[in-house]
Design an enzyme around this catalytic site. Structure first.
Site, PDB file in Angstrom:
ATOM      1  N   GLY A 258      21.005   5.003 -23.871  1.00  0.00           N
ATOM      2  CA  GLY A 258      22.028   4.345 -23.610  1.00  0.00           C
ATOM      3  C   GLY A 258      22.261   3.070 -23.771  1.00  0.00           C
ATOM      4  O   GLY A 258      21.577   2.601 -24.863  1.00  0.00           O
TER       5      GLY A 258
ATOM      6  N   ARG B 253      20.655   0.101 -23.000  1.00  0.00           N
ATOM      7  CA  ARG B 253      19.328  -0.579 -23.284  1.00  0.00           C
ATOM      8  C   ARG B 253      18.987  -0.156 -24.716  1.00  0.00           C
ATOM      9  O   ARG B 253      18.470  -0.777 -25.469  1.00  0.00           O
ATOM     10  CB  ARG B 253      18.385  -0.380 -22.119  1.00  0.00           C
ATOM     11  CG  ARG B 253      17.076  -1.165 -22.465  1.00  0.00           C
ATOM     12  CD  ARG B 253      16.228  -1.205 -21.416  1.00  0.00           C
ATOM     13  NE  ARG B 253      14.842  -2.010 -21.444  1.00  0.00           N
ATOM     14  CZ  ARG B 253      13.912  -1.895 -22.292  1.00  0.00           C
ATOM     15  NH1 ARG B 253      13.608  -0.913 -23.250  1.00  0.00           N
ATOM     16  NH2 ARG B 253      13.180  -2.908 -22.341  1.00  0.00           N
ATOM     17  N   CYS B 254      18.924   1.367 -24.897  1.00  0.00           N
ATOM     18  CA  CYS B 254      18.256   1.789 -26.039  1.00  0.00           C
ATOM     19  C   CYS B 254      19.206   1.290 -27.342  1.00  0.00           C
ATOM     20  O   CYS B 254      18.297   1.029 -28.237  1.00  0.00           O
ATOM     21  CB  CYS B 254      18.525   3.133 -26.069  1.00  0.00           C
ATOM     22  SG  CYS B 254      17.502   4.240 -24.925  1.00  0.00           S
ATOM     23  N   MET B 255      20.549   1.080 -27.153  1.00  0.00           N
ATOM     24  CA  MET B 255      21.322   0.411 -28.189  1.00  0.00           C
ATOM     25  C   MET B 255      21.185  -1.001 -28.514  1.00  0.00           C
ATOM     26  O   MET B 255      22.060  -1.771 -29.387  1.00  0.00           O
ATOM     27  CB  MET B 255      22.643   0.978 -27.694  1.00  0.00           C
ATOM     28  CG  MET B 255      22.972   2.320 -28.013  1.00  0.00           C
ATOM     29  SD  MET B 255      24.623   2.825 -27.832  1.00  0.00           S
ATOM     30  CE  MET B 255      25.133   2.033 -26.127  1.00  0.00           C
TER      31      MET B 255
END
Length: 407
Positions: A394, A396-398
């Site tokens: 999501g 945060r991951c990106m």
């Protein structure tokens, strides 16, 4: 001299962030090799790029500087020697068994007219049919003729959080869980060694990519200037946390406590930030499925080395204790309903990117969790995620914060 990295929290106002716009690497995903490349499905590139562009638009509308990994990597190849060193290292780590194929792959990379095109190609991977005048002459070439790639693509790269992570003024340049992702950290290696924005600017490393045990940025959360949380997960070894803790304490950084969250080795959880994120001073998203069995260890710097204590308390009390809060609010993904929680966690309902205290970026596809966030007083910036979510990550991951305001 201001330092190029300053990240001492999860929630301080975001000022600068690193992202990667999905590229040709997604078009080199094939059904037969999805598991090898850590994907469950094949995103539609054009729509994934549109969604990512909307993500960037949200960030820039808030006055956040957005930098692209591919641009910084290209700008780091300052001269022919650095460029040749990069190509040789990239090819050495690409695990090309055929000497002929390796020579031809180098020819192809050297033929590209700009550094940006070179970087894009290294990320996208290389099909055998692309190699100039490649003829199968060796036994290796013939036996491996069924596999279509001479170099695998890097489809996970748009999750810039994982290959390296910023901690304080420094970085952890990570050893990745899967061989297919270890090459991703080459770009960070060159960026921090050669890019004018970072070279010679005192960016300490708290972990290095040549370590033998794995750790990924999705497991690294900065709860305060004193407290780190790191997940023991499918992607991060307990031994790595001990190594990082020792380095952080030896370097005299501000962090006094490292909390190791043992979330289990499950694909559906993957990283700590897929089940737990901080969205305000006293508010956290959490996937309720991890609460019952969650074990937390505290690590501090003792007179005779690391002191490790198993915390025998609820997560709420542990967070209150280390963050000096009277109480905390755990916002449960899916509202605690097991069916909704499982579905929305799978679609990264717990993976929020906090851009200021109490303000986050979320996927619009998790209505139950998003409503709970709003009811808790959190300001939402929603983005579409129908294609991006197929990579199991999501907002945060990106995103990889490079600078946050101190809180």
């Amino acid at each position: 001299m201001s330092r190029p990295i300053n990240v001492y929290s999860e929630i301080g106002k975001l000022k600068s962030v690193l992202v990667h716009r999905p590229g040709g690497e997604l078009e080199n995903l094939m059904p037969d090799y999805l598991e090898r490349l850590l994907f469950d499905d094949i995103p539609y590139l054009e729509k994934a790029q549109e969604e990512h562009d909307q993500f960037v638009e949200i960030l820039e509308s808030k006055g956040i500087e957005v930098l692209y990994l591919e641009n910084l990597a290209a700008e780091s190849l300052l001269n022919d020697k650095i460029k040749m060193d990069f190509i040789d290292q990239y090819l050495d780590e690409a695990n090309i068994k055929s000497k002929t194929a390796k020579v031809k792959a180098k020819e192809l990379l050297l033929s590209l007219p700009t550094n940006k095109e070179l970087i894009d190609k290294t990320m996208a991977g290389m099909q055998k049919v692309e190699l100039p005048q490649f003829e199968k002459s060796s036994l290796t070439d013939m036996v491996e003729s069924e596999y279509p790639f001479v170099i695998d693509p890097m489809p996970n790269l748009y999750f810039t959080r994982d290959p390296f992570a910023t901690i304080g003024h420094g970085i952890s340049l990570n050893r990745m869980f899967a061989e297919t992702r270890n090459r991703e950290t080459i770009y960070a290696q060159y960026i921090f060694e050669f890019h004018p924005r970072f070279a010679g600017k005192d960016v300490p490393k708290v972990y290095n990519r040549d370590e033998s045990t794995r750790i990924e940025g999705g497991d690294e959360l900065i709860l305060s200037k004193d407290v780190l949380a790191i997940g023991i997960s499918q992607r991060t070894d307990a031994a790595s946390i001990e190594k990082m803790a020792k380095t952080i304490f030896d370097q005299g950084m501000s962090f006094k406590h490292i909390l190791a969250f043992d979330i289990g080795e499950y694909r559906k959880f993957m990283h700590l930030d897929t089940v737990f994120t901080m969205v305000d001073y006293d508010k956290f998203t959490i996937h309720p499925e991890i609460e019952g069995d969650l074990v937390v260890y505290s690590i501090t710097n003792g007179s005779n080395g690391l002191e490790i204590l198993r915390e025998e308390d609820t997560l709420e009390n542990i967070l209150c204790k280390y963050l000096h809060l009277d109480k905390v609010h755990l916002i449960r993904c899916g509202g605690g309903n097991l069916t909704a929680a499982a579905r929305e966690q799978w679609n990264d309902g717990s993976n929020t990117l906090t851009i200021a205290p109490g303000e986050v970026v979320v996927y619009d596809r998790n209505p139950i969790t998003n409503k709970l966030l709003e009811e808790a007083g959190i300001k939402l910036n929603s983005m579409p995620g129908s294609e991006l979510v197929r990579g199991r990550g999501g907002p945060r991951c990106m995103s990889m914060p490079l600078e946050r305001e101190d809180i």
